[in-house]
Motif scaffolding. Structure first.
Motif, PDB file in Angstrom:
ATOM      1  N   GLU A  71      52.687  58.376  42.148  1.00  0.00           N
ATOM      2  CA  GLU A  71      51.237  58.194  42.288  1.00  0.00           C
ATOM      3  C   GLU A  71      50.670  57.147  41.323  1.00  0.00           C
ATOM      4  O   GLU A  71      49.847  56.316  41.699  1.00  0.00           O
ATOM      5  N   GLY A  72      51.102  57.174  40.070  1.00  0.00           N
ATOM      6  CA  GLY A  72      50.591  56.218  39.088  1.00  0.00           C
ATOM      7  C   GLY A  72      50.940  54.785  39.431  1.00  0.00           C
ATOM      8  O   GLY A  72      50.119  53.876  39.283  1.00  0.00           O
ATOM      9  N   LEU A  73      52.163  54.574  39.895  1.00  0.00           N
ATOM     10  CA  LEU A  73      52.590  53.238  40.292  1.00  0.00           C
ATOM     11  C   LEU A  73      51.812  52.774  41.518  1.00  0.00           C
ATOM     12  O   LEU A  73      51.360  51.632  41.587  1.00  0.00           O
ATOM     13  N   ARG A  74      51.643  53.682  42.468  1.00  0.00           N
ATOM     14  CA  ARG A  74      50.851  53.345  43.667  1.00  0.00           C
ATOM     15  C   ARG A  74      49.445  52.931  43.272  1.00  0.00           C
ATOM     16  O   ARG A  74      48.930  51.915  43.748  1.00  0.00           O
ATOM     17  N   ALA A  75      48.813  53.703  42.412  1.00  0.00           N
ATOM     18  CA  ALA A  75      47.440  53.404  41.991  1.00  0.00           C
ATOM     19  C   ALA A  75      47.370  52.048  41.292  1.00  0.00           C
ATOM     20  O   ALA A  75      46.450  51.253  41.540  1.00  0.00           O
ATOM     21  N   GLY A  76      48.342  51.769  40.433  1.00  0.00           N
ATOM     22  CA  GLY A  76      48.356  50.493  39.728  1.00  0.00           C
ATOM     23  C   GLY A  76      48.517  49.314  40.677  1.00  0.00           C
ATOM     24  O   GLY A  76      47.838  48.292  40.537  1.00  0.00           O
ATOM     25  N   LEU A  77      49.401  49.459  41.640  1.00  0.00           N
ATOM     26  CA  LEU A  77      49.612  48.381  42.607  1.00  0.00           C
ATOM     27  C   LEU A  77      48.402  48.193  43.523  1.00  0.00           C
ATOM     28  O   LEU A  77      48.056  47.059  43.874  1.00  0.00           O
ATOM     29  N   ILE A  78      47.756  49.283  43.878  1.00  0.00           N
ATOM     30  CA  ILE A  78      46.530  49.179  44.689  1.00  0.00           C
ATOM     31  C   ILE A  78      45.449  48.440  43.899  1.00  0.00           C
ATOM     32  O   ILE A  78      44.772  47.554  44.429  1.00  0.00           O
ATOM     33  N   SER A  79      45.323  48.755  42.623  1.00  0.00           N
ATOM     34  CA  SER A  79      44.358  48.045  41.769  1.00  0.00           C
ATOM     35  C   SER A  79      44.693  46.562  41.701  1.00  0.00           C
ATOM     36  O   SER A  79      43.798  45.709  41.763  1.00  0.00           O
ATOM     37  N   LEU A  80      45.982  46.249  41.569  1.00  0.00           N
ATOM     38  CA  LEU A  80      46.387  44.843  41.556  1.00  0.00           C
ATOM     39  C   LEU A  80      46.030  44.152  42.862  1.00  0.00           C
ATOM     40  O   LEU A  80      45.624  42.991  42.866  1.00  0.00           O
ATOM     41  N   SER A  81      46.163  44.864  43.982  1.00  0.00           N
ATOM     42  CA  SER A  81      45.839  44.252  45.271  1.00  0.00           C
ATOM     43  C   SER A  81      44.366  43.854  45.323  1.00  0.00           C
ATOM     44  O   SER A  81      44.023  42.813  45.886  1.00  0.00           O
ATOM     45  N   PHE A  82      43.496  44.674  44.728  1.00  0.00           N
ATOM     46  CA  PHE A  82      42.069  44.324  44.699  1.00  0.00           C
ATOM     47  C   PHE A  82      41.813  43.160  43.745  1.00  0.00           C
ATOM     48  O   PHE A  82      40.973  42.302  44.014  1.00  0.00           O
ATOM     49  N   ALA A  83      42.559  43.103  42.637  1.00  0.00           N
ATOM     50  CA  ALA A  83      42.434  41.967  41.712  1.00  0.00           C
ATOM     51  C   ALA A  83      42.884  40.679  42.389  1.00  0.00           C
ATOM     52  O   ALA A  83      42.261  39.625  42.215  1.00  0.00           O
ATOM     53  N   VAL A  84      43.955  40.751  43.168  1.00  0.00           N
ATOM     54  CA  VAL A  84      44.432  39.588  43.922  1.00  0.00           C
ATOM     55  C   VAL A  84      43.350  39.131  44.898  1.00  0.00           C
ATOM     56  O   VAL A  84      43.059  37.932  45.020  1.00  0.00           O
ATOM     57  N   ASN A  85      42.721  40.075  45.573  1.00  0.00           N
ATOM     58  CA  ASN A  85      41.660  39.755  46.525  1.00  0.00           C
ATOM     59  C   ASN A  85      40.505  39.032  45.821  1.00  0.00           C
ATOM     60  O   ASN A  85      40.049  37.978  46.274  1.00  0.00           O
ATOM     61  N   ARG A  86      40.043  39.596  44.714  1.00  0.00           N
ATOM     62  CA  ARG A  86      38.916  38.986  43.975  1.00  0.00           C
ATOM     63  C   ARG A  86      39.270  37.594  43.464  1.00  0.00           C
ATOM     64  O   ARG A  86      38.486  36.652  43.599  1.00  0.00           O
ATOM     65  N   ASN A  87      40.458  37.468  42.871  1.00  0.00           N
ATOM     66  CA  ASN A  87      40.846  36.179  42.306  1.00  0.00           C
ATOM     67  C   ASN A  87      41.042  35.134  43.399  1.00  0.00           C
ATOM     68  O   ASN A  87      40.674  33.972  43.225  1.00  0.00           O
ATOM     69  N   THR A  88      41.600  35.535  44.523  1.00  0.00           N
ATOM     70  CA  THR A  88      41.791  34.605  45.640  1.00  0.00           C
ATOM     71  C   THR A  88      40.439  34.074  46.113  1.00  0.00           C
ATOM     72  O   THR A  88      40.284  32.871  46.366  1.00  0.00           O
ATOM     73  N   GLN A  89      39.458  34.947  46.220  1.00  0.00           N
ATOM     74  CA  GLN A  89      38.131  34.511  46.650  1.00  0.00           C
ATOM     75  C   GLN A  89      37.527  33.526  45.659  1.00  0.00           C
ATOM     76  O   GLN A  89      36.897  32.539  46.065  1.00  0.00           O
ATOM     77  N   ARG A  90      37.726  33.768  44.353  1.00  0.00           N
ATOM     78  CA  ARG A  90      37.227  32.824  43.336  1.00  0.00           C
ATOM     79  C   ARG A  90      37.868  31.452  43.510  1.00  0.00           C
ATOM     80  O   ARG A  90      37.194  30.426  43.433  1.00  0.00           O
ATOM     81  N   VAL A  91      39.201  31.450  43.702  1.00  0.00           N
ATOM     82  CA  VAL A  91      39.914  30.178  43.872  1.00  0.00           C
ATOM     83  C   VAL A  91      39.407  29.453  45.116  1.00  0.00           C
ATOM     84  O   VAL A  91      39.155  28.243  45.082  1.00  0.00           O
ATOM     85  N   LEU A  92      39.231  30.182  46.203  1.00  0.00           N
ATOM     86  CA  LEU A  92      38.772  29.563  47.452  1.00  0.00           C
ATOM     87  C   LEU A  92      37.345  29.022  47.344  1.00  0.00           C
ATOM     88  O   LEU A  92      36.953  28.154  48.122  1.00  0.00           O
ATOM     89  N   ARG A  93      36.571  29.521  46.393  1.00  0.00           N
ATOM     90  CA  ARG A  93      35.219  28.994  46.147  1.00  0.00           C
ATOM     91  C   ARG A  93      35.235  27.872  45.115  1.00  0.00           C
ATOM     92  O   ARG A  93      34.182  27.334  44.767  1.00  0.00           O
ATOM     93  N   GLY A  94      36.426  27.546  44.588  1.00  0.00           N
ATOM     94  CA  GLY A  94      36.525  26.497  43.578  1.00  0.00           C
ATOM     95  C   GLY A  94      36.100  26.954  42.200  1.00  0.00           C
ATOM     96  O   GLY A  94      35.770  26.133  41.348  1.00  0.00           O
ATOM     97  N   GLU A  95      36.143  28.248  41.943  1.00  0.00           N
ATOM     98  CA  GLU A  95      35.653  28.808  40.676  1.00  0.00           C
ATOM     99  C   GLU A  95      36.767  29.219  39.711  1.00  0.00           C
ATOM    100  O   GLU A  95      36.499  29.862  38.706  1.00  0.00           O
ATOM    101  N   GLY A  96      37.999  28.882  40.015  1.00  0.00           N
ATOM    102  CA  GLY A  96      39.081  29.267  39.116  1.00  0.00           C
ATOM    103  C   GLY A  96      40.424  28.806  39.639  1.00  0.00           C
ATOM    104  O   GLY A  96      40.537  28.281  40.747  1.00  0.00           O
ATOM    105  N   GLY A  97      41.439  29.025  38.804  1.00  0.00           N
ATOM    106  CA  GLY A  97      42.795  28.634  39.158  1.00  0.00           C
ATOM    107  C   GLY A  97      43.621  29.822  39.616  1.00  0.00           C
ATOM    108  O   GLY A  97      43.130  30.948  39.729  1.00  0.00           O
TER     109      GLY A  97
END
Length: 134
Positions: A71-97
């Protein structure tokens, strides 16, 4: 890669970790190849979308009731998936690397390599392994 294709590939493989590692490797190499590209680059966008699609498929798998990861590993990976989503959107807007995306993918790849080697059964040394060249 669709979620169904991801599940089918994993089901057909002897060691799902190796397949997951190879998928992460291909996508991470594509991201690295476009690390310094302008955010409007078609090649960078393609790599970002493939990475996002991978993480969305992983999240869907992690949210399944039958997922066998702790469960802990699943939760951590799910959190990472949301971080990937947020960061990808920033990159696509030209707001980060893409450094955070690369770091996350590499970390997961290291974990997959460790899990795969831990899952390998220990073998008895063969006589030639013990000969020391004599």
């Amino acid at each position: 890669m669709s979620i169904a294709a991801y599940h089918q590939t994993i089901a057909e493989c002897d060691d799902p970790r190796k397949i997951e590692y190879r998928v992460f490797l291909r996508i991470t190499l594509a991201l690295e190849a476009n690390r310094h590209a302008d955010w409007r680059s078609a090649a960078l966008k393609d790599a970002l979308w493939r990475n996002l699609e991978l993480w969305n498929a992983l999240r869907a798998d992690l949210l399944e009731d039958g997922n066998a990861l702790p469960e802990g590993l699943r939760a951590g990976l799910i959190s990472l998936s949301f971080a990937v989503n947020r960061n990808t959107q920033r990159v696509l807007r030209g707001e980060g690397g893409i450094d955070l995306l690369l770091h996350i993918n590499r970390s997961v790849m290291q974990g997959l390599q460790g899990a795969a080697s831990a899952a390998q059964p220990a073998r008895e040394p063969a006589a030639e392994d013990l000969s020391y060249g004599t």
